[in-house]
Design a protein around this motif. Structure first.
Motif: not given
Length: 417
Positions: A331-335
């Protein structure tokens, strides 16, 4: 009243972009400038190439089929002579005679069946002497079938005076030749030829139209008559000296020409082969355009990557808190991938509008000495779609490294700062 639920990654990505408004504005402006340069240069190079090709092909087909050249056949020695000996010490190439393509109707029909071919037009051409009173000029006479030739070469669009219709007693001449001979539409000219083995042949023809090919030399020596008239003057009963062919893809003309030669055995010369230097220049322009696009895209990628790297440092504490609350690394990567994609998408949209505006302004202001546009620029939707896709993918790739770095942050270390 409906409430829209945004995915978590979108909420965080948009919040990070809003909090760094100044950074966001600068990177969007940088991407817009880069995409604007790509759009402008691509459209300009495409328009320039189309203009070059249109000028080259304005008076010729994409492929020209010619009868085979006559070659000298050296005489061999007798049975007692050494193998490979020649009776003559010097072998000279024979004089090339005007001759027809063997069984050209069958060859034309075979070529028309090829899916890459659009049109095949027969032409009977040779040298002649045009006479009016005491004045005479050496010209090239081309016998054509208007119904087949005009789709290949837009001669009706080049008529300055008169008509492009050709009857058996009509002739079309260039503006320079008309000036030299002092003739106009409706005047009579005598066309004389010398055919090998048949002696002189001449015919009195009426000037039906005067054309301008955009080339002074071509306007001074080019003439067009009906196909049967040229066949009679050049002693080619039912024959033609060349076949002009147009293909769907002008850049594939050389490949199609080689296929035609392999299938028919007739010599086929494409416009690419006949204008090798010009085609090399066009290829060099395409290479330079691709190089410009690559380096502009590279600079855009570095700009987005540098900004997101700074955001990772600035937001490390927030990222640590989110990770401690149970947010996954994915999820952090997708942000951050979303931030890179959104920055590139917004910049590419602004850049496409900027490029279209500059192109429109340039087209209105760039004119030749007579006030006509230098050449037409086509604002194809595919150009803007490619620019949008290229910039968005570049933004995602540029955000990959900062996104991975953010995802790997240790929550405890990030919170402690």
């Amino acid at each position: 009243m409906f409430k829209t639920w945004w995915p978590f990654e979108w909420i965080v990505a948009l919040r990070f972009l809003r909090e760094g408004r100044l950074q966001t504005m600068f990177i969007v402006a940088g991407v817009a400038l880069g995409v604007g340069v790509i759009v402008f240069m691509s459209a300009l190079m495409t328009g320039l190439q189309m203009n070059f090709i249109a000028r080259v092909l304005s008076a010729q087909g994409h492929i020209q089929l010619l009868p085979p050249r006559e070659l000298a056949r050296p005489l061999r020695g007798g049975t007692d002579a050494p193998a490979g000996s020649l009776e003559g010490a010097i072998v000279q190439a024979p004089l090339q005679r005007l001759k027809s393509i063997d069984q050209w109707q069958a060859v034309a029909a075979q070529i028309r069946r090829m899916p890459e071919v659009l049109m095949v037009s027969p032409l009977a051409g040779g040298s002649a002497l045009v006479v009016r009173g005491s004045a005479s000029r050496a010209v090239t006479v081309s016998g054509i079938d208007p119904a087949l030739y005009y789709p290949v070469v837009d001669l009706p669009g080049k008529i300055a005076r008169g008509t492009s219709a050709l009857g058996g007693s009509d002739i079309l001449i260039g503006t320079e030749l008309a000036t030299d001979l002092g003739v106009n539409v409706g005047d009579k000219l005598r066309l004389s030829t010398v055919a090998a083995g048949t002696g002189d042949a001449d015919s009195t023809l009426t000037v039906a139209g005067i054309f301008d090919l955009g080339n002074k030399g071509a306007n001074a020596r080019s003439t067009f008559v009906a196909l049967r008239t040229a066949q009679s003057l050049l002693a080619l009963p039912g024959g033609v000296t060349s076949l002009d062919v147009t293909v769907r893809d002008v850049y594939a003309a050389e490949v199609v020409a080689q296929r035609i030669t392999a299938a028919t055995g007739v010599q086929a010369d494409s416009w690419i082969k006949n204008n090798a230097e010009l085609f090399t220049a066009i290829a060099a322009q395409s290479t330079s355009n691709n190089a410009i696009r690559f380096f502009v895209g590279l600079s855009v990628a570095f700009g987005i990557a540098s900004v997101l790297a700074v955001v990772v440092v600035q937001k490390s504490r927030e990222i640590g808190i989110l990770r401690a609350m149970g947010i996954s690394q994915g999820q952090v990567m997708r942000v951050f991938l979303l931030q890179g994609g959104l920055l590139a998408l917004a910049g590419s949209m602004a850049g496409s509008a900027l490029g279209a505006g500059v192109l429109t302004l340039w087209q209105r202001s760039a004119h030749t000495a007579d006030g006509t546009p230098l050449f037409a620029l086509v604002l194809a939707p595919s150009l803007f779609a490619e620019a949008l896709a290229l910039a968005t993918v570049t933004g995602l790739l540029a955000a990959l490294a900062p996104a991975r770095r953010a995802a790997r942050l240790d929550p405890v270390v990030a919170i402690r700062g």
